[in-house]
Design a protein around this motif. Structure first.
Motif, PDB file in Angstrom:
ATOM      1  N   PRO A 102       0.711  -1.189  -0.084  1.00  9.84           N
ATOM      2  CA  PRO A 102      -0.028   0.255  -0.050  1.00  9.84           C
ATOM      3  C   PRO A 102       0.684   1.236  -0.092  1.00  9.84           C
ATOM      4  O   PRO A 102       0.262   2.348   0.312  1.00  9.84           O
ATOM      5  N   PHE A 103       1.947   1.199  -0.480  1.00 11.99           N
ATOM      6  CA  PHE A 103       2.986   2.200  -0.439  1.00 11.99           C
ATOM      7  C   PHE A 103       2.830   2.804  -1.850  1.00 11.99           C
ATOM      8  O   PHE A 103       3.396   2.452  -2.678  1.00 11.99           O
ATOM      9  N   SER A 104       2.179   4.275  -1.917  1.00 13.58           N
ATOM     10  CA  SER A 104       2.148   4.746  -3.282  1.00 13.58           C
ATOM     11  C   SER A 104       3.672   5.725  -3.396  1.00 13.58           C
ATOM     12  O   SER A 104       3.651   5.978  -4.561  1.00 13.58           O
ATOM     13  N   ARG A 105       4.256   6.060  -2.570  1.00 14.66           N
ATOM     14  CA  ARG A 105       5.499   6.950  -2.785  1.00 14.66           C
ATOM     15  C   ARG A 105       6.680   6.437  -2.157  1.00 14.66           C
ATOM     16  O   ARG A 105       6.059   6.110  -0.776  1.00 14.66           O
ATOM     17  N   VAL A 106       7.775   6.832  -2.110  1.00 12.16           N
ATOM     18  CA  VAL A 106       8.728   6.504  -1.218  1.00 12.16           C
ATOM     19  C   VAL A 106      10.123   7.632  -1.700  1.00 12.16           C
ATOM     20  O   VAL A 106      10.311   8.032  -2.711  1.00 12.16           O
ATOM     21  N   GLU A 125       6.503   2.857   6.917  1.00 16.15           N
ATOM     22  CA  GLU A 125       5.450   2.274   7.868  1.00 16.15           C
ATOM     23  C   GLU A 125       3.858   2.666   7.232  1.00 16.15           C
ATOM     24  O   GLU A 125       4.066   3.704   6.938  1.00 16.15           O
ATOM     25  N   TYR A 126       2.911   1.645   7.431  1.00 13.07           N
ATOM     26  CA  TYR A 126       1.627   1.934   6.904  1.00 13.07           C
ATOM     27  C   TYR A 126       1.041   0.942   8.068  1.00 13.07           C
ATOM     28  O   TYR A 126       1.191   0.057   8.217  1.00 13.07           O
ATOM     29  N   ARG A 127       0.032   1.839   8.630  1.00 11.34           N
ATOM     30  CA  ARG A 127      -1.018   1.178   9.794  1.00 11.34           C
ATOM     31  C   ARG A 127      -2.189   1.285   9.017  1.00 11.34           C
ATOM     32  O   ARG A 127      -2.890   2.256   8.564  1.00 11.34           O
ATOM     33  N   SER A 128      -2.930   0.047   9.478  1.00 14.60           N
ATOM     34  CA  SER A 128      -4.336   0.113   9.106  1.00 14.60           C
ATOM     35  C   SER A 128      -5.101  -0.676  10.382  1.00 14.60           C
ATOM     36  O   SER A 128      -4.744  -1.927  10.669  1.00 14.60           O
ATOM     37  N   GLY A 129      -5.798   0.043  11.003  1.00 14.20           N
ATOM     38  CA  GLY A 129      -6.699  -0.215  12.089  1.00 14.20           C
ATOM     39  C   GLY A 129      -5.770  -0.538  13.518  1.00 14.20           C
ATOM     40  O   GLY A 129      -4.573   0.063  13.468  1.00 14.20           O
ATOM     41  N   ALA A 130      -6.036  -1.229  14.349  1.00 10.78           N
ATOM     42  CA  ALA A 130      -5.342  -1.132  15.553  1.00 10.78           C
ATOM     43  C   ALA A 130      -4.188  -2.445  15.534  1.00 10.78           C
ATOM     44  O   ALA A 130      -3.392  -2.145  16.255  1.00 10.78           O
ATOM     45  N   GLN A 131      -4.317  -3.280  14.552  1.00  5.14           N
ATOM     46  CA  GLN A 131      -3.402  -4.539  14.716  1.00  5.14           C
ATOM     47  C   GLN A 131      -2.525  -4.635  13.395  1.00  5.14           C
ATOM     48  O   GLN A 131      -1.322  -5.117  13.420  1.00  5.14           O
ATOM     49  N   THR A 132      -3.034  -4.188  12.405  1.00  4.52           N
ATOM     50  CA  THR A 132      -2.306  -4.449  11.062  1.00  4.52           C
ATOM     51  C   THR A 132      -1.199  -3.380  10.803  1.00  4.52           C
ATOM     52  O   THR A 132      -1.590  -2.275  10.769  1.00  4.52           O
ATOM     53  N   ASN A 133       0.139  -3.763  10.438  1.00  9.32           N
ATOM     54  CA  ASN A 133       1.064  -2.884  10.297  1.00  9.32           C
ATOM     55  C   ASN A 133       1.853  -3.447   9.258  1.00  9.32           C
ATOM     56  O   ASN A 133       2.296  -4.723   8.989  1.00  9.32           O
ATOM     57  N   CYS A 134       2.176  -2.513   8.184  1.00 11.48           N
ATOM     58  CA  CYS A 134       3.057  -2.976   7.015  1.00 11.48           C
ATOM     59  C   CYS A 134       4.367  -2.098   7.020  1.00 11.48           C
ATOM     60  O   CYS A 134       4.393  -0.980   7.535  1.00 11.48           O
TER      61      CYS A 134
END
Length: 201
Positions: A102-106, A125-134
Motif C-alpha cells: 500500500p505504499f504509493s510513494r517513497v 510504515e503503513y498502519r491499518s486499524g489497531a493491529q495491522t502494520n506494514c
C-alpha cells in the motif's frame, strides 16, 4: 493468507502489490535449498538472471486482509567491491518496478532507520486499524559480513511485509538474524557482505 504465492510461483512477480517485471526474462521456481537467505516465512521462491545481476523473490506468509502479497526481493549484483557506490533509493525503486501497495510513494524524507549486526536498514510504515502494520524496508549489503550468492559483490534487498502485530514483527525478515546467512551456502567460494551508506536521491 493470500493464495497467490501458494498456488503458482510463476505469478509471484505479477501479483498485486509486487513490483512489475523489469524485463522479458522469465522467473523460474527455485527450491528452498537455493534460497539466498534463511527465511522461515517463505512459501515459494523464484529467480532470474538479468545479466549484470540476479534477482530472487521469496513470497512470504500474509495473514492480513490487505491487498497485495508479502515478499522479500533481492538483487545480487556483480558490479562493485569493497567500495560500493552510495545506495540510490530512487533508482533502486525504479529498478524493481516501483513501490508496492500500500505504499504509493517513497522518498528519503519519509524513511525511518535502524541498525543491526549487518549495518543500517531503512523502512516506511503503513498502519491499518489497531493491529495491522506494514513496512516497506530496504538495505544494501556488500563485501564483508556473510556469503553472497555466486558472482555477487552486493545484495540490494526490498521487503514488503504486512502483519497482524507490531512494526518490529513486520521488519523481522530483513534483519541480520534472518538475512545474515544463506540456506545452502555458496559452493563457488566466499563472497562476503558489509553494510553501506544510506539511501540518497
Amino acid at each position: 493468507m493470500t493464495g497467490l504465492v501458494a498456488c503458482d510461483p510463476g505469478t509471484l512477480s505479477l501479483g498485486e502489490g509486487v513490483p512489475a517485471p523489469r524485463s522479458s526474462v522469465p522467473h523460474v521456481a527455485v527450491s528452498t535449498s537455493a534460497y539466498w537467505v534463511r527465511e522461515p516465512l517463505a512459501l515459494v521462491g523464484i529467480q532470474r538472471d538479468l545479466g549484470r545481476e540476479d534477482e530472487q523473490i521469496l513470497g512470504l506468509v500474509n495473514d492480513t486482509t490487505l491487498k497485495g502479497d508479502n515478499f522479500l526481493l533481492m538483487l545480487a549484483g556483480s558490479q562493485g567491491g569493497a567500495d560500493l557506490p552510495a545506495f540510490q533509493l530512487k533508482s533502486f525503486v525504479e529498478r524493481v518496478g516501483g513501490a508496492p501497495s500500500p505504499f504509493s510513494r517513497v522518498s528519503d524524507s519519509d524513511l525511518r532507520s535502524g541498525s543491526d549486526a549487518l549495518g543500517t536498514y531503512f523502512w516506511l510504515e503503513y498502519r491499518s486499524g489497531a493491529q495491522t502494520n506494514c513496512v516497506l524496508a530496504i538495505r544494501r549489503l556488500g563485501l564483508g559480513s556473510r556469503i553472497l550468492p555466486a558472482r555477487a559483490k552486493s545484495l540490494d534487498v526490498m521487503l514488503r511485509n504486512c502483519v497482524l502485530g507490531p512494526i518490529e514483527l513486520a521488519l523481522a525478515p530483513i534483519l541480520a538474524d534472518r538475512i545474515g546467512s544463506s540456506v545452502g551456502g555458496n559452493p563457488s567460494g566466499p563472497r562476503l557482505m558489509s553494510p553501506l551508506a544510506g539511501p540518497t536521491l
